[in-house]
Design a protein around this motif. Structure first.
Motif: not given
Length: 277
Positions: A96, A99, A114, A143, A183, A255
């Motif tokens: 998170y 992100i 990530c 991500m 994505e 994203s």
């Protein structure tokens, strides 16, 4: 102790509700749900439940584009996850925070978070959701792909995004499959592969609709952009106009926020506004 068990159950029920609301894109309802979970976890002095609450609240803040709050809550959750050795919190908070950093445009930091999340989760547990709507290992790879692509590292980014999709397909988890296709579509938009992006985003919407929830506005906008860039401008503008007037127009997937930048979408926004007058 009975009262304590009731409070614990109340927190757990709110976690389950939060996950359902995540799929429904109901961020306002998530706010009140998580606020009550936080209050109860603090009363209980339950660090594990507190860590999960902070982690979920961090993502909600990031999706609402309150990045400072996302960083603050995510960092608190990460500290708890590390201290307890709780994999769901430790890996989830890293993911998170990745992100949040994508949303802030801090792509090297996003890559680091990530990558850490991916490293923490053993392959034997890669299909676990740890109480979330989506598999954490799958989300971290998707991500990471976005963060790498935003630095021009398209080959690496696409490799991670494809890996995420294969992982989701192997698990047969529709939410993760749809998100991974989205994505991939975003990555291809960044790379300029607009026909391929349209294909991925169409698949994302097709799978998403099996969940029987409202369409994801960011996916619709991305598909509209891909259509416009492949000469299907009337179709593309129709999608963008419908999305901008829909019930989910305030939702911003991180994203998408990073890929569908102001400079990219501003000409389309002006055109769609003109068409809708």
């Amino acid at each position: 102790r009975v009262a304590g068990r009731e409070a614990e159950r109340s927190v757990d029920v709110r976690f389950e509700l939060r996950t359902a609301l995540q799929v429904l894109r109901a961020t306002d309802r998530q706010r009140s749900c998580l606020a009550e979970a936080l209050r109860l976890a603090e009363i209980l002095g339950d660090q594990r439940r507190l860590g999960y609450t902070l982690m979920f609240a961090a993502l909600r803040a990031t999706l609402a584009e309150d990045y400072a709050e996302g960083l603050r809550l995510g960092s608190r959750a990460l500290a708890i996850g590390e201290a307890l050795g709780e994999l769901g919190i430790h890996a989830g908070a890293n993911c998170y925070l990745g992100i949040t950093n994508i949303g802030l445009g801090r792509f090297p930091e996003a890559v680091r978070f990530c990558e850490t999340a991916i490293t923490l989760i053993p392959l034997a547990r890669a299909h676990e959701r740890f109480g979330q709507a989506r598999m954490v290992a799958n989300l971290a790879r998707g991500m990471l792909g976005i963060a790498l692509a935003r630095q021009g590292r398209f080959s690496e980014g696409l490799a991670y995004a494809r890996d995420a999709l294969e992982m989701a397909q192997a698990a047969g988890q529709a939410y993760s499959i749809s998100s991974s296709c989205f994505e991939l579509g975003c990555l291809r938009l960044l790379k300029g592969e607009h026909a391929e992006a349209a294909r991925d985003l169409e698949q994302s919407l097709e799978v998403w609709r099996t969940l029987q929830v409202p369409d994801s506005g960011t996916t619709v906008v991305g598909l509209g952009l891909a259509y416009c860039r492949t000469g299907r401008t009337p179709e593309g503008l129709t999608l963008i106009i419908c999305s901008s007037s829909g019930s989910n127009r305030r939702w911003r997937a991180p994203s998408a926020h990073a890929v569908l930048s102001v400079s990219t979408t501003r000409p389309l926004s002006r055109a769609s506004a003109a068409c809708s007058r």
